[in-house]
Design a protein around this motif. Structure first.
Motif, PDB file in Angstrom:
ATOM      1  N   ARG A  38     -10.734  11.113   6.662  1.00  0.00           N
ATOM      2  CA  ARG A  38     -10.752  10.731   5.488  1.00  0.00           C
ATOM      3  C   ARG A  38      -9.560   9.608   5.369  1.00  0.00           C
ATOM      4  NH1 ARG A  38     -10.969  15.645   0.659  1.00  0.00           N
ATOM      5  NH2 ARG A  38      -9.818  17.340   2.902  1.00  0.00           N
ATOM      6  N   MET A  39     -10.168   8.907   4.245  1.00  0.00           N
ATOM      7  CA  MET A  39      -8.723   8.243   4.128  1.00  0.00           C
ATOM      8  C   MET A  39      -8.341   8.301   2.554  1.00  0.00           C
ATOM      9  SD  MET A  39     -10.945   4.617   4.901  1.00  0.00           S
ATOM     10  CE  MET A  39     -11.349   4.165   5.875  1.00  0.00           C
ATOM     11  N   LEU A  40      -8.709   9.052   1.935  1.00  0.00           N
ATOM     12  CA  LEU A  40      -7.757   9.680   0.556  1.00  0.00           C
ATOM     13  C   LEU A  40      -8.321  10.980   0.360  1.00  0.00           C
ATOM     14  CD1 LEU A  40      -9.018   7.596  -2.326  1.00  0.00           C
ATOM     15  CD2 LEU A  40      -6.853   7.639  -0.759  1.00  0.00           C
ATOM     16  N   ALA A  41      -7.283  12.163   0.515  1.00  0.00           N
ATOM     17  CA  ALA A  41      -6.610  13.046   0.854  1.00  0.00           C
ATOM     18  C   ALA A  41      -6.187  14.027  -0.501  1.00  0.00           C
ATOM     19  CB  ALA A  41      -6.530  13.989   1.666  1.00  0.00           C
ATOM     20  N   HIS A  42      -6.120  15.426  -0.785  1.00  0.00           N
ATOM     21  CA  HIS A  42      -5.772  15.818  -2.209  1.00  0.00           C
ATOM     22  C   HIS A  42      -4.251  16.712  -1.512  1.00  0.00           C
ATOM     23  CE1 HIS A  42      -8.730  14.250  -5.198  1.00  0.00           C
ATOM     24  NE2 HIS A  42      -7.094  14.871  -5.908  1.00  0.00           N
ATOM     25  N   GLU A  43      -2.929  16.500  -1.535  1.00  0.00           N
ATOM     26  CA  GLU A  43      -1.994  17.658  -1.331  1.00  0.00           C
ATOM     27  C   GLU A  43      -0.900  18.154  -2.463  1.00  0.00           C
ATOM     28  OE1 GLU A  43       0.220  15.661   1.712  1.00  0.00           O
ATOM     29  OE2 GLU A  43      -1.558  16.583   3.492  1.00  0.00           O
ATOM     30  N   PRO A  72       1.342   8.043  -2.838  1.00  0.00           N
ATOM     31  CA  PRO A  72       1.637   8.556  -1.751  1.00  0.00           C
ATOM     32  C   PRO A  72       1.203   8.588  -0.458  1.00  0.00           C
ATOM     33  CG  PRO A  72       1.367   9.742  -3.310  1.00  0.00           C
ATOM     34  CD  PRO A  72       1.136   8.341  -4.028  1.00  0.00           C
ATOM     35  N   MET A  73       2.293   8.734   0.725  1.00  0.00           N
ATOM     36  CA  MET A  73       1.312   8.611   2.006  1.00  0.00           C
ATOM     37  C   MET A  73       1.446   9.945   2.195  1.00  0.00           C
ATOM     38  SD  MET A  73       1.237   6.525   5.582  1.00  0.00           S
ATOM     39  CE  MET A  73       0.513   7.125   7.175  1.00  0.00           C
ATOM     40  N   THR A  74       0.373  10.687   3.495  1.00  0.00           N
ATOM     41  CA  THR A  74       0.952  11.745   4.042  1.00  0.00           C
ATOM     42  C   THR A  74       0.747  11.616   5.479  1.00  0.00           C
ATOM     43  OG1 THR A  74      -0.326  13.469   4.531  1.00  0.00           O
ATOM     44  CG2 THR A  74      -1.914  12.424   4.245  1.00  0.00           C
ATOM     45  N   VAL A  84      -3.338  11.730  -2.211  1.00  0.00           N
ATOM     46  CA  VAL A  84      -2.427  10.810  -1.172  1.00  0.00           C
ATOM     47  C   VAL A  84      -3.828   9.984  -0.260  1.00  0.00           C
ATOM     48  CG1 VAL A  84      -0.612  12.621  -1.463  1.00  0.00           C
ATOM     49  CG2 VAL A  84      -2.828  12.841   0.406  1.00  0.00           C
ATOM     50  N   MET A  85      -3.138   9.488   0.447  1.00  0.00           N
ATOM     51  CA  MET A  85      -3.096   8.220   0.916  1.00  0.00           C
ATOM     52  C   MET A  85      -3.452   8.367   2.818  1.00  0.00           C
ATOM     53  SD  MET A  85      -1.977   4.457   1.622  1.00  0.00           S
ATOM     54  CE  MET A  85      -0.531   4.182   1.750  1.00  0.00           C
ATOM     55  N   THR A  86      -4.462   8.826   3.808  1.00  0.00           N
ATOM     56  CA  THR A  86      -4.115   9.328   4.981  1.00  0.00           C
ATOM     57  C   THR A  86      -3.660   7.904   5.780  1.00  0.00           C
ATOM     58  OG1 THR A  86      -6.083   8.832   5.131  1.00  0.00           O
ATOM     59  CG2 THR A  86      -5.877  11.401   4.621  1.00  0.00           C
ATOM     60  N   PRO A  87      -3.212   8.216   7.117  1.00  0.00           N
ATOM     61  CA  PRO A  87      -2.976   7.433   7.674  1.00  0.00           C
ATOM     62  C   PRO A  87      -3.891   6.311   7.953  1.00  0.00           C
ATOM     63  CG  PRO A  87      -1.788   9.137   8.675  1.00  0.00           C
ATOM     64  CD  PRO A  87      -2.306   9.082   7.648  1.00  0.00           C
ATOM     65  N   ALA A 123       0.705  -0.714   0.108  1.00  0.00           N
ATOM     66  CA  ALA A 123      -0.146   0.396  -0.039  1.00  0.00           C
ATOM     67  C   ALA A 123       0.968   1.262   0.097  1.00  0.00           C
ATOM     68  CB  ALA A 123      -1.573   0.335   1.178  1.00  0.00           C
ATOM     69  N   ARG A 124       1.861   0.990   0.856  1.00  0.00           N
ATOM     70  CA  ARG A 124       2.790   2.464   0.798  1.00  0.00           C
ATOM     71  C   ARG A 124       2.969   2.602  -0.866  1.00  0.00           C
ATOM     72  NH1 ARG A 124       4.875   4.563   6.499  1.00  0.00           N
ATOM     73  NH2 ARG A 124       3.496   2.565   7.617  1.00  0.00           N
ATOM     74  N   LYS A 125       4.150   1.401  -1.282  1.00  0.00           N
ATOM     75  CA  LYS A 125       4.082   1.479  -2.761  1.00  0.00           C
ATOM     76  C   LYS A 125       3.404   2.696  -3.882  1.00  0.00           C
ATOM     77  CE  LYS A 125       8.308  -1.769  -1.909  1.00  0.00           C
ATOM     78  NZ  LYS A 125       8.546  -2.804  -2.062  1.00  0.00           N
TER      79      LYS A 125
END
Length: 351
Positions: free
Chosen positions: A194-199, A185-187, A204-207, A180-182
């Motif tokens: 939320r589980m997904l976001a924009h940065e 990208p993770m924030t 990006v996926m959230t923790p 999942a990490r690969k």
């Protein structure tokens, strides 16, 4: 090899389980999940002991009433098998809670979002277990040696759990979490749950998503043991499914109720190992009784229920007595393999 016999409805003993019973049970489970969704997701909040107690009592009462209804409508054999399966699942789910505590701590999940992670994880677990139940039922109908394989799996699991009873599973280093990490990208920001976001213009996926992946993949490993264990007390896919579902439904509330008690159950791994080994032996004896010689004894379901309850009581009492005399000792969930020791990465290399 057994000849498969197509059936429009399942039988337990000499009594039919009609299609409407499946539909009604699945409908009830979905309704309870919808109720949980409203409580845990639409109104995120930290759960206190009073709320956790009320919900735990509610779900245990629902599970008991379902068992009593099964007992009265289908018969005492079905009722006994359901209660035995439910107790097996409930006891094994305590080990799930241990790992959930580790996951929540490792990823520093805020209190108000823990319910959401647990609910989505439990929903995914139920879907995965339903698939495994169907596969297990198909193998049991097709191959007479399925119980032998299930029994050997449970005994192997019991031995590994005893050998590594002082270990904690490395939830951050599991194959699924690494993948999942690969993939994305993770924030480090939870972005309001939320589980997904924009940065910076990218998704990006959230923790929280990574925690959900860790909870779901961990529960899949537990299911590989618990499904054969429940088939050790019943051959009915309907009972296996309902026992799993009602045990999982109460897991969210039970997590917050016994979170502080878990670390006091220092002999939990030993008790669960004993239960898995006992059911493994029961499955092997059942295979030998049915396929080798009827002179070989088998263990009846009421006896299984009594033995499992006795192991749980002895494990809990012994743990509490031990901790009272040695308050510095803390329980660990145990692991099926030796935890790999990893050296800390330099802080500047972490993303």
């Amino acid at each position: 090899m057994r000849e498969p016999t197509p059936r429009a409805q399942e039988t337990i003993g000499m009594v039919d389980i009609p299609t409407w019973a499946w539909i009604a049970t699945i409908g009830l489970i979905l309704a309870l999940f919808a109720l949980d969704f409203v409580v845990a997701v639409r109104k995120p909040h930290a759960v206190h002991i009073r709320e956790a107690t009320v919900w735990s009592v509610f779900y245990i009462a629902i599970a008991l009433l379902f068992g009593l209804a099964l007992w009265m409508l289908v018969g005492h054999q079905a009722g006994t098998e359901y209660f035995a399966g439910y107790i097996v699942e409930k006891s094994l789910s305590v080990d799930n809670l241990f790992v959930f505590v580790i996951i929540m701590t490792k990823f520093a999940v805020p209190d108000q979002y823990q319910q959401k992670v647990l609910l989505f994880g439990i929903a995914a677990a139920l879907v995965l277990r339903a698939i495994l139940i169907v596969i297990g039922a198909a193998f049991i109908n097709l191959f007479s040696f399925t119980f032998l394989i299930f029994g050997l799996i449970l005994i192997w699991t019991a031995v590994q759990l005893i050998r590594n009873r002082d270990e904690e599973p490395d939830v951050e280093d599991s194959f699924v979490v690494r993948r999942a990490r690969k993939i994305m990208p993770m924030t480090t920001d939870f972005h309001g749950g939320r589980m997904l976001a924009h940065e910076n213009g990218q998704r990006v996926m959230t923790p929280l998503l990574l925690v959900f992946v860790a909870v779901g993949s961990t529960d899949l490993l537990f299911a590989l043991d618990s499904i054969p264990a429940v088939y050790g007390v019943t051959k009915s896919a309907f009972i296996v499914f309902s026992a799993n579902a009602f045990a999982l439904l109460g897991l969210r509330a039970l997590y917050f109720l016994i979170e502080g008690l878990l670390e006091r159950l220092v002999y939990l791994s030993i008790g669960l190992s004993a239960i898995l080994a006992f059911i493994g032996v029961k499955l092997i004896l059942q295979f030998l009784h049915e396929d080798v010689s009827h002179s070989i004894p088998h263990i009846a379901t009421p006896v299984s229920l009594g033995v499992i309850l006795l192991i749980l009581v002895v494990t809990t009492v012994a743990s509490l007595v031990r901790v009272k005399g040695h308050p510095e000792e803390k329980a660990k969930p145990g692991s099926l393999r030796k935890t790999r020791k990893r050296e800390e990465e330099p802080s500047e290399s972490r993303s």
